[in-house]
Design a protein around this motif. Structure first.
Motif, PDB file in Angstrom:
ATOM      1  N   LYS A  39     -24.516  25.933  24.305  1.00 57.76           N
ATOM      2  CA  LYS A  39     -23.355  25.951  25.197  1.00 57.76           C
ATOM      3  C   LYS A  39     -22.050  26.185  24.447  1.00 57.76           C
ATOM      4  CE  LYS A  39     -24.461  22.615  28.332  1.00 57.76           C
ATOM      5  NZ  LYS A  39     -24.284  21.262  28.905  1.00 57.76           N
ATOM      6  N   ALA A  40     -21.931  25.591  23.252  1.00 57.22           N
ATOM      7  CA  ALA A  40     -20.600  25.522  22.639  1.00 57.22           C
ATOM      8  C   ALA A  40     -20.469  26.172  21.275  1.00 57.22           C
ATOM      9  CB  ALA A  40     -20.168  24.057  22.530  1.00 57.22           C
ATOM     10  N   ALA A  41     -21.594  26.371  20.555  1.00 61.40           N
ATOM     11  CA  ALA A  41     -21.442  26.824  19.165  1.00 61.40           C
ATOM     12  C   ALA A  41     -21.264  28.325  19.069  1.00 61.40           C
ATOM     13  CB  ALA A  41     -22.649  26.395  18.333  1.00 61.40           C
ATOM     14  N   ASN A  42     -20.414  28.757  18.153  1.00 52.97           N
ATOM     15  CA  ASN A  42     -20.306  30.170  17.819  1.00 52.97           C
ATOM     16  C   ASN A  42     -21.326  30.530  16.751  1.00 52.97           C
ATOM     17  OD1 ASN A  42     -17.125  29.135  18.114  1.00 52.97           O
ATOM     18  ND2 ASN A  42     -17.703  30.944  19.307  1.00 52.97           N
ATOM     19  N   ARG A  43     -21.666  29.522  15.925  1.00 44.00           N
ATOM     20  CA  ARG A  43     -22.515  29.807  14.778  1.00 44.00           C
ATOM     21  C   ARG A  43     -23.343  28.578  14.456  1.00 44.00           C
ATOM     22  NH1 ARG A  43     -20.145  31.151   9.098  1.00 44.00           N
ATOM     23  NH2 ARG A  43     -18.281  30.316  10.072  1.00 44.00           N
ATOM     24  N   VAL A  44     -24.574  28.798  14.050  1.00 44.00           N
ATOM     25  CA  VAL A  44     -25.429  27.717  13.561  1.00 44.00           C
ATOM     26  C   VAL A  44     -25.625  27.935  12.066  1.00 44.00           C
ATOM     27  CG1 VAL A  44     -27.735  26.675  13.637  1.00 44.00           C
ATOM     28  CG2 VAL A  44     -26.629  27.414  15.760  1.00 44.00           C
ATOM     29  N   VAL A  45     -25.460  26.855  11.311  1.00 40.57           N
ATOM     30  CA  VAL A  45     -25.678  26.890   9.865  1.00 40.57           C
ATOM     31  C   VAL A  45     -26.869  25.991   9.581  1.00 40.57           C
ATOM     32  CG1 VAL A  45     -24.724  26.171   7.630  1.00 40.57           C
ATOM     33  CG2 VAL A  45     -23.255  27.335   9.303  1.00 40.57           C
ATOM     34  N   PHE A  46     -27.916  26.563   8.986  1.00 44.65           N
ATOM     35  CA  PHE A  46     -29.109  25.769   8.687  1.00 44.65           C
ATOM     36  C   PHE A  46     -29.106  25.404   7.208  1.00 44.65           C
ATOM     37  CE2 PHE A  46     -33.544  25.647   7.134  1.00 44.65           C
ATOM     38  CZ  PHE A  46     -33.979  24.526   7.844  1.00 44.65           C
ATOM     39  N   MET A  47     -29.179  24.097   6.932  1.00 45.37           N
ATOM     40  CA  MET A  47     -29.196  23.614   5.546  1.00 45.37           C
ATOM     41  C   MET A  47     -30.555  23.031   5.193  1.00 45.37           C
ATOM     42  SD  MET A  47     -25.541  21.702   4.944  1.00 45.37           S
ATOM     43  CE  MET A  47     -25.840  21.459   3.181  1.00 45.37           C
ATOM     44  N   ALA A  48     -30.973  23.205   3.953  1.00 48.34           N
ATOM     45  CA  ALA A  48     -32.149  22.522   3.415  1.00 48.34           C
ATOM     46  C   ALA A  48     -31.937  22.345   1.925  1.00 48.34           C
ATOM     47  CB  ALA A  48     -33.417  23.324   3.691  1.00 48.34           C
ATOM     48  N   ASP A  49     -32.328  21.183   1.414  1.00 44.41           N
ATOM     49  CA  ASP A  49     -32.220  20.901  -0.034  1.00 44.41           C
ATOM     50  C   ASP A  49     -30.843  21.221  -0.619  1.00 44.41           C
ATOM     51  OD1 ASP A  49     -34.935  20.176  -0.036  1.00 44.41           O
ATOM     52  OD2 ASP A  49     -35.546  22.265  -0.306  1.00 44.41           O
ATOM     53  N   GLY A  50     -29.794  20.871   0.107  1.00 45.48           N
ATOM     54  CA  GLY A  50     -28.449  21.036  -0.442  1.00 45.48           C
ATOM     55  C   GLY A  50     -27.906  22.450  -0.396  1.00 45.48           C
ATOM     56  N   GLU A  51     -28.654  23.342   0.231  1.00 46.17           N
ATOM     57  CA  GLU A  51     -28.200  24.740   0.299  1.00 46.17           C
ATOM     58  C   GLU A  51     -28.019  25.190   1.742  1.00 46.17           C
ATOM     59  OE1 GLU A  51     -30.272  27.551  -2.769  1.00 46.17           O
ATOM     60  OE2 GLU A  51     -31.750  26.154  -1.969  1.00 46.17           O
ATOM     61  N   ILE A  52     -27.151  26.179   1.934  1.00 44.10           N
ATOM     62  CA  ILE A  52     -27.127  26.881   3.217  1.00 44.10           C
ATOM     63  C   ILE A  52     -28.204  27.951   3.127  1.00 44.10           C
ATOM     64  CG2 ILE A  52     -25.821  28.393   4.741  1.00 44.10           C
ATOM     65  CD1 ILE A  52     -23.326  26.836   4.013  1.00 44.10           C
ATOM     66  N   VAL A  53     -29.228  27.811   3.968  1.00 42.97           N
ATOM     67  CA  VAL A  53     -30.375  28.704   3.889  1.00 42.97           C
ATOM     68  C   VAL A  53     -30.204  29.885   4.839  1.00 42.97           C
ATOM     69  CG1 VAL A  53     -32.876  28.848   4.290  1.00 42.97           C
ATOM     70  CG2 VAL A  53     -31.907  26.817   3.212  1.00 42.97           C
ATOM     71  N   GLU A  54     -29.594  29.610   5.987  1.00 39.85           N
ATOM     72  CA  GLU A  54     -29.525  30.655   7.014  1.00 39.85           C
ATOM     73  C   GLU A  54     -28.363  30.354   7.958  1.00 39.85           C
ATOM     74  OE1 GLU A  54     -33.365  31.246   8.803  1.00 39.85           O
ATOM     75  OE2 GLU A  54     -32.542  32.363  10.493  1.00 39.85           O
ATOM     76  N   THR A  55     -27.676  31.386   8.412  1.00 39.31           N
ATOM     77  CA  THR A  55     -26.690  31.190   9.473  1.00 39.31           C
ATOM     78  C   THR A  55     -26.906  32.258  10.540  1.00 39.31           C
ATOM     79  OG1 THR A  55     -25.002  32.659   8.584  1.00 39.31           O
ATOM     80  CG2 THR A  55     -24.948  30.406   7.792  1.00 39.31           C
ATOM     81  N   GLY A  56     -26.532  31.945  11.750  1.00 38.48           N
ATOM     82  CA  GLY A  56     -26.699  32.942  12.801  1.00 38.48           C
ATOM     83  C   GLY A  56     -26.095  32.449  14.106  1.00 38.48           C
ATOM     84  N   ASP A  57     -26.063  33.280  15.098  1.00 39.49           N
ATOM     85  CA  ASP A  57     -25.596  32.799  16.391  1.00 39.49           C
ATOM     86  C   ASP A  57     -26.711  31.943  16.988  1.00 39.49           C
ATOM     87  OD1 ASP A  57     -26.974  34.464  18.755  1.00 39.49           O
ATOM     88  OD2 ASP A  57     -26.691  35.726  16.974  1.00 39.49           O
ATOM     89  N   PRO A  58     -26.340  30.958  17.843  1.00 38.14           N
ATOM     90  CA  PRO A  58     -27.326  29.972  18.298  1.00 38.14           C
ATOM     91  C   PRO A  58     -28.563  30.605  18.921  1.00 38.14           C
ATOM     92  CG  PRO A  58     -25.141  29.364  19.044  1.00 38.14           C
ATOM     93  CD  PRO A  58     -25.008  30.689  18.377  1.00 38.14           C
ATOM     94  N   GLU A  59     -28.358  31.591  19.778  1.00 35.51           N
ATOM     95  CA  GLU A  59     -29.492  32.175  20.480  1.00 35.51           C
ATOM     96  C   GLU A  59     -30.503  32.775  19.506  1.00 35.51           C
ATOM     97  OE1 GLU A  59     -29.337  31.399  23.695  1.00 35.51           O
ATOM     98  OE2 GLU A  59     -31.454  32.004  23.711  1.00 35.51           O
ATOM     99  N   SER A  60     -30.030  33.599  18.578  1.00 36.95           N
ATOM    100  CA  SER A  60     -30.987  34.213  17.648  1.00 36.95           C
ATOM    101  C   SER A  60     -31.563  33.186  16.683  1.00 36.95           C
ATOM    102  CB  SER A  60     -30.420  35.421  16.901  1.00 36.95           C
ATOM    103  OG  SER A  60     -29.052  35.386  16.821  1.00 36.95           O
ATOM    104  N   PHE A  61     -30.732  32.207  16.268  1.00 38.55           N
ATOM    105  CA  PHE A  61     -31.277  31.217  15.336  1.00 38.55           C
ATOM    106  C   PHE A  61     -32.428  30.439  15.980  1.00 38.55           C
ATOM    107  CE2 PHE A  61     -31.621  26.945  13.625  1.00 38.55           C
ATOM    108  CZ  PHE A  61     -31.944  27.242  12.304  1.00 38.55           C
TER     109      PHE A  61
END
Ligand code: ADP
Ligand code: MG
Length: 257
Positions: free
Chosen positions: A218-240
């Motif tokens: 509903k509200a996010a422009n971007r999703v940032v996925f983190m694992a083990d202290g790193e940013i692994v992936e970013t994308g718009d919510p729908e595609s993520f």
């Protein structure tokens, strides 16, 4: 044209990025908690941070307002690098609102006093003015009629809405939310998310650690996925959520969805 020393102290031209995190490294002793984090958040943008427990989401939020020191890299809020300590830090930290999983209201103060404390103490606001502002904000989160009560007399969802109003009273430039609904009973989650969605619609710049996909969609422009202290992936919510690219995100989503 000669560039004088004075001109170098003029404010930087306002960039579109409100929060700029560059090459941030954070260690707890030998443990490498944040690894080369690069993240630029635009004015008005809503970024959802998602990832397994222990991946560094809270640590990242806490570095943004210097509740945690960093070993290298730089964090700028509205063009200004965050100093490590001192008066300047207190002022800049007030630009960054933070809402935690545990609401952290002051138990011995009324709801109204909880919201007016910061504006009076940190922003130097007059009591009457702070109370007027507080009542407006409490009204916005639907708690105005409870202003004279104490935190323990409110439900978890109501307390979290007060915590949001208290942060907003400092007129922050960016709001950080660290799992704001994780400690709530399920029936109270939406009343808090609704306030956050409204805030996002009004143009607040927000960083939100949450696994609430409904909010992200509903509200996010971007999703940032983190694992083990790193940013692994970013994308718009729908595609993520529908088509994560990395194996770690696929694995994580398969466990929570
Ligand atoms: P998340 O919010 O994604 O669950 P955290 O940012 O809380 O993760 O923690 C990331 C890692 O850093 C975890 O392994 C955690 O144990 C460690 N950590 C967090 N805070 C501290 C601390 N104050 N001292 C030592 N290790 C810490
Ligand atoms: Mg956390």
């Amino acid at each position: 044209m000669t560039v004088t020393a004075a001109s170098s102290s003029l404010p930087m031209p306002q960039s579109d990025a409100l929060v700029e995190i560059s090459h941030v490294e954070k260690y707890f002793g030998d443990f490498h908690a944040l690894k080369d984090i690069d993240l630029s958040i635009s004015r008005g943008e809503v970024v959802v941070i998602i990832g397994p427990s222990g991946s560094g989401k809270s640590t990242l939020c806490r570095t943004i307002n210097r509740l945690e020191t960093i070993q290298s890299g730089e964090i700028r809020v509205d063009g200004v690098p965050l100093p490590a300590e001192g008066q300047e830090l207190a002022r800049l930290r007030a630009d960054v609102g933070m809402v935690f999983q545990s609401f952290n209201l002051f138990a011995h103060m009324s709801i109204l006093e909880n919201v007016t404390l910061g504006p009076i103490k940190v922003r130097g606001m007059k009591k009457a003015e702070a109370e007027k502002l507080a009542m407006e904000l409490l009204d916005r989160v639907g708690i105005a009629h409870q202003a004279q009560k104490f935190p323990a007399q409110l439900s978890g969802g109501q307390q979290q809405r007060v915590a949001i109003a208290r942060s907003l009273a400092m007129k922050p430039k960016v709001m950080l939310f660290d799992e704001p609904t994780s400690a709530l009973d399920p029936e109270m989650i939406n009343e808090v998310l609704d306030v956050m969605v409204q805030l996002a619609k009004e143009g607040m710049t927000m960083v939100v650690v949450t696994h609430e996909m409904g909010f992200a969609r509903k509200a996010a422009n971007r999703v940032v996925f983190m694992a083990d202290g790193e940013i692994v992936e970013t994308g718009d919510p729908e595609s993520f959520f529908t088509n994560p690219q990395s194996a770690r995100a696929q694995d994580f989503l398969s466990k929570i969805l």
